[in-house]
Write a protein that holds these residues in place. Structure first.
Motif, PDB file in Angstrom:
ATOM      1  N   TYR A   1      55.133  44.015   7.026  1.00 22.36           N
ATOM      2  CA  TYR A   1      55.448  45.419   7.279  1.00 22.36           C
ATOM      3  C   TYR A   1      56.941  45.632   7.534  1.00 22.36           C
ATOM      4  O   TYR A   1      57.432  46.774   7.532  1.00 22.36           O
ATOM      5  CB  TYR A   1      54.651  45.935   8.480  1.00 22.36           C
ATOM      6  CG  TYR A   1      55.065  45.327   9.803  1.00 22.36           C
ATOM      7  CD1 TYR A   1      56.116  45.859  10.546  1.00 22.36           C
ATOM      8  CD2 TYR A   1      54.409  44.204  10.321  1.00 22.36           C
ATOM      9  CE1 TYR A   1      56.506  45.306  11.749  1.00 22.36           C
ATOM     10  CE2 TYR A   1      54.788  43.642  11.528  1.00 22.36           C
ATOM     11  CZ  TYR A   1      55.838  44.198  12.235  1.00 22.36           C
ATOM     12  OH  TYR A   1      56.229  43.639  13.432  1.00 22.36           O
ATOM     13  N   VAL A   2      57.681  44.551   7.719  1.00 19.34           N
ATOM     14  CA  VAL A   2      59.110  44.631   8.026  1.00 19.34           C
ATOM     15  C   VAL A   2      59.876  45.368   6.922  1.00 19.34           C
ATOM     16  O   VAL A   2      60.823  46.109   7.190  1.00 19.34           O
ATOM     17  CB  VAL A   2      59.703  43.216   8.253  1.00 19.34           C
ATOM     18  CG1 VAL A   2      61.194  43.284   8.520  1.00 19.34           C
ATOM     19  CG2 VAL A   2      58.976  42.533   9.407  1.00 19.34           C
TER      20      VAL A   2
ATOM     21  N   PHE B   1      50.354  50.198   1.200  1.00 21.21           N
ATOM     22  CA  PHE B   1      50.443  48.839   0.656  1.00 21.21           C
ATOM     23  C   PHE B   1      51.071  47.850   1.633  1.00 21.21           C
ATOM     24  O   PHE B   1      50.621  46.707   1.764  1.00 21.21           O
ATOM     25  CB  PHE B   1      51.255  48.871  -0.647  1.00 21.21           C
ATOM     26  CG  PHE B   1      51.487  47.528  -1.271  1.00 21.21           C
ATOM     27  CD1 PHE B   1      50.524  46.955  -2.100  1.00 21.21           C
ATOM     28  CD2 PHE B   1      52.668  46.818  -1.052  1.00 21.21           C
ATOM     29  CE1 PHE B   1      50.737  45.709  -2.688  1.00 21.21           C
ATOM     30  CE2 PHE B   1      52.887  45.589  -1.636  1.00 21.21           C
ATOM     31  CZ  PHE B   1      51.915  45.030  -2.451  1.00 21.21           C
ATOM     32  N   PHE B   2      52.125  48.275   2.331  1.00 23.44           N
ATOM     33  CA  PHE B   2      52.882  47.328   3.156  1.00 23.44           C
ATOM     34  C   PHE B   2      52.292  47.121   4.554  1.00 23.44           C
ATOM     35  O   PHE B   2      52.827  46.330   5.331  1.00 23.44           O
ATOM     36  CB  PHE B   2      54.345  47.759   3.247  1.00 23.44           C
ATOM     37  CG  PHE B   2      55.142  47.384   2.025  1.00 23.44           C
ATOM     38  CD1 PHE B   2      55.652  46.110   1.873  1.00 23.44           C
ATOM     39  CD2 PHE B   2      55.334  48.299   1.006  1.00 23.44           C
ATOM     40  CE1 PHE B   2      56.372  45.752   0.740  1.00 23.44           C
ATOM     41  CE2 PHE B   2      56.052  47.959  -0.129  1.00 23.44           C
ATOM     42  CZ  PHE B   2      56.572  46.680  -0.272  1.00 23.44           C
ATOM     43  N   ILE B   3      51.233  47.829   4.876  1.00 22.03           N
ATOM     44  CA  ILE B   3      50.505  47.552   6.130  1.00 22.03           C
ATOM     45  C   ILE B   3      49.409  46.548   5.808  1.00 22.03           C
ATOM     46  O   ILE B   3      48.527  46.826   4.997  1.00 22.03           O
ATOM     47  CB  ILE B   3      49.898  48.843   6.725  1.00 22.03           C
ATOM     48  CG1 ILE B   3      51.003  49.822   7.123  1.00 22.03           C
ATOM     49  CG2 ILE B   3      49.007  48.513   7.917  1.00 22.03           C
ATOM     50  CD1 ILE B   3      51.888  49.366   8.263  1.00 22.03           C
ATOM     51  N   ARG B   4      49.473  45.383   6.444  1.00 20.33           N
ATOM     52  CA  ARG B   4      48.502  44.314   6.156  1.00 20.33           C
ATOM     53  C   ARG B   4      47.504  44.101   7.285  1.00 20.33           C
ATOM     54  O   ARG B   4      46.362  43.715   7.045  1.00 20.33           O
ATOM     55  CB  ARG B   4      49.240  42.988   5.894  1.00 20.33           C
ATOM     56  CG  ARG B   4      49.942  42.931   4.547  1.00 20.33           C
ATOM     57  CD  ARG B   4      50.755  41.656   4.423  1.00 20.33           C
ATOM     58  NE  ARG B   4      51.317  41.487   3.097  1.00 20.33           N
ATOM     59  CZ  ARG B   4      50.801  40.720   2.146  1.00 20.33           C
ATOM     60  NH1 ARG B   4      49.682  40.055   2.380  1.00 20.33           N
ATOM     61  NH2 ARG B   4      51.380  40.607   0.964  1.00 20.33           N
ATOM     62  N   GLU B   5      47.944  44.307   8.515  1.00 17.39           N
ATOM     63  CA  GLU B   5      47.095  44.071   9.676  1.00 17.39           C
ATOM     64  C   GLU B   5      46.926  45.357  10.480  1.00 17.39           C
ATOM     65  O   GLU B   5      47.798  46.232  10.469  1.00 17.39           O
ATOM     66  CB  GLU B   5      47.708  42.988  10.579  1.00 17.39           C
ATOM     67  CG  GLU B   5      47.983  41.662   9.886  1.00 17.39           C
ATOM     68  CD  GLU B   5      46.706  40.917   9.510  1.00 17.39           C
ATOM     69  OE1 GLU B   5      45.653  41.209  10.145  1.00 17.39           O
ATOM     70  OE2 GLU B   5      46.748  40.082   8.601  1.00 17.39           O
TER      71      GLU B   5
ATOM     72  N   LEU C   1      41.592  49.503   7.785  1.00 19.19           N
ATOM     73  CA  LEU C   1      41.453  48.198   8.438  1.00 19.19           C
ATOM     74  C   LEU C   1      40.603  48.305   9.709  1.00 19.19           C
ATOM     75  O   LEU C   1      39.803  47.409   9.996  1.00 19.19           O
ATOM     76  CB  LEU C   1      42.837  47.637   8.774  1.00 19.19           C
ATOM     77  CG  LEU C   1      43.703  47.244   7.572  1.00 19.19           C
ATOM     78  CD1 LEU C   1      45.126  46.905   8.012  1.00 19.19           C
ATOM     79  CD2 LEU C   1      43.110  46.063   6.812  1.00 19.19           C
ATOM     80  N   SER C   2      40.761  49.384  10.458  1.00 22.10           N
ATOM     81  CA  SER C   2      39.954  49.592  11.672  1.00 22.10           C
ATOM     82  C   SER C   2      38.482  49.757  11.322  1.00 22.10           C
ATOM     83  O   SER C   2      37.607  49.211  12.000  1.00 22.10           O
ATOM     84  CB  SER C   2      40.445  50.831  12.429  1.00 22.10           C
ATOM     85  OG  SER C   2      41.780  50.671  12.843  1.00 22.10           O
TER      86      SER C   2
END
Length: 460
Positions: free
Chosen positions: A24-25, A125-129, A445-446
């Motif tokens: 996410y950086v 896309f860039f959020i993985r967790e 994800l939640s």
């Protein structure tokens, strides 16, 4: 020398975004870059690529470099169909525009799609967790402190050397006219009746909008983590509100208040709603009595309802009605596909004001509705409505499973809608779409975690 330094800095940012593409950086660098870097800064002049566009293109390249994951994520993206409709609509309008060269028939829709609609997916896309959104809070908070303190200094001192440098160094080259350049420099005129802070942004309204969005974000974060980081998030919320007030825009203030109403309505219990309502009233009265800047903003806002905005200056209701009638006239020239991208700037003369015979009744085009009517016609209006209602529907359907985040999504959509309709898009698309995409992915994800937990309980 300055241009070379800007280009090297831009390359450095692109490299950081690319190197961190699996985290996410990358997204964090783009968001904080947009908050700190004035959008008037230009990296490449032909074709014109400003620093914000450079950051967006860098983020897109970092995502496309992961082609396998890109395809998998897009295939499962909840608003995939909505996004495809918006992309196709954009492409059709450009392809049917006889004024555009072959290059621009494809470059302009690519630019529109990338800088607006596709950012919704890139934020996703860039959020993985699940915890990525929370992890981004502190770095964004640090940047919010910087832009808020600088905005306060800008308002109190009446000067902004960063804004002046950006305009005189870069905007002078692309302004199109002395009048256009002067309209930008007038933002620094502290003798104006409604002098507004601009902080690190290219327009006062952009500063107010970004501050309002961040205030919503941190208020929602406080609702989720009020035990763990309550004090920090309260401070962040107040810093965000400071920018909302210091931009001195009635539209921004009204949009922010409405958005907070949506967030509170859907995310809190009835007893908490009542407590918040009383707190807001007490704070509002205290602020009105003791803070001149807040008093001035509220007076200007109330003037809209009392006199139509005549006493405070700026945009009045009568002026908007005149603009609507003018926009309708241009709309009727090509009602289906509109008059094409850039029609207002190029054909109506608002790009090169020194040489053009301007339609003075249309000064400002202060609503996205006017722009859509003139440039994109019925097709543009329809696919924007599809996008709007697609977002509202998604967040409404997830209110039960993830009340706070879905409420935050609805509040940001309402903030964006009222801002765009009231004062135009300006630079509101990128931050809005990125944050909405991040929220959508966190909800997904939640919900997955919730489904997994329920499945484990059923089998135990």
């Amino acid at each position: 020398m300055i241009q070379a330094l800007v280009f090297v800095t831009a390359l450095f940012l692109a490299l950081i975004i690319f190197v961190n593409r699996k985290k996410y950086v990358s997204l964090l660098w783009v968001i904080n870059g947009m908050l700190l870097l004035n959008a008037s800064i230009i990296v490449i002049y032909e074709p014109q690529i400003g620093i914000w566009r450079w950051l967006i293109f860098s983020l897109l390249f970092a995502a496309l470099f992961q082609s396998g994951r890109f395809n998998r994520e897009f295939s499962s993206f909840p608003l995939k169909k909505v996004l495809i409709i918006a992309m196709l609509g954009t492409l059709v309008i450009a392809l049917l525009d006889s004024r555009l060269s072959i290059f621009n028939k494809f470059y302009i829709p690519f630019r529109e799609i990338t800088e607006k609609y596709l950012l919704l997916f890139l934020g996703y896309f860039f959020i993985r967790e699940k915890g990525d959104l929370a992890n981004m809070s502190k770095p964004i908070f640090a940047v919010l402190i910087i832009i808020s303190i600088y905005g306060l200094i800008n308002y109190v001192s009446g000067v902004n050397p960063y804004f002046k440098w950006a305009i005189e160094t870069f905007f002078t080259e692309v302004a199109g006219s002395d009048a256009h350049l002067q309209s930008k420099l007038n933002i620094l005129d502290s003798s104006q009746n409604r002098f507004r802070a601009v902080s690190t942004f290219s327009h006062t309204f952009n500063y107010g909008y970004a501050s309002s969005l961040l205030a919503l974000f941190f208020f929602a974060r406080y609702n989720i983590e009020n035990l763990k980081h309550g004090r920090l998030l309260k401070v962040a919320f107040m810093f965000g509100l400071a920018g909302t007030v210091l931009c001195f825009s009635r539209i921004v203030l009204f949009a922010a208040l409405f958005a907070f109403g949506i967030l509170i309505l859907f995310s809190t219990r009835l007893t908490k709603k009542i407590a918040i309502a009383f707190s807001v009233l007490i704070f509002g009265f205290a602020a009105y009595a003791t803070i001149p800047a807040f008093q001035k903003t509220m007076d200007n806002t109330m003037d809209v309802f009392v006199t139509g905005g005549e006493e405070a200056g700026g945009s009045s209701i009568d002026m908007r009605l005149v603009q609507l009638a003018g926009a309708y006239g241009y709309f009727m020239q090509s009602p289906i596909i509109g008059n094409g991208y850039g029609y207002i700037e190029k054909e109506l003369g608002w790009g090169e004001r020194n040489k053009a015979l301007l339609d003075s009744d249309m000064y400002g085009f202060e609503s996205v509705v006017f722009v859509l009517l003139i440039e994109q016609g019925i097709i543009g209006l329809l696919y924007h409505l599809v996008l709007l209602f697609g977002l509202i529907r998604y967040f409404r359907l997830n209110l039960k499973s993830n009340k706070v985040l879905a409420s935050l999504g609805l509040s940001i959509v309402s903030l964006f809608f009222l801002f765009a309709v009231g004062t135009g898009e300006l630079s509101s698309w990128p931050l809005t779409m990125l944050f909405l995409g991040m929220i959508i992915k966190t909800i997904v994800l939640s919900n997955k975690n919730l489904t997994t937990e329920e499945s484990l309980l059923c089998h135990s």
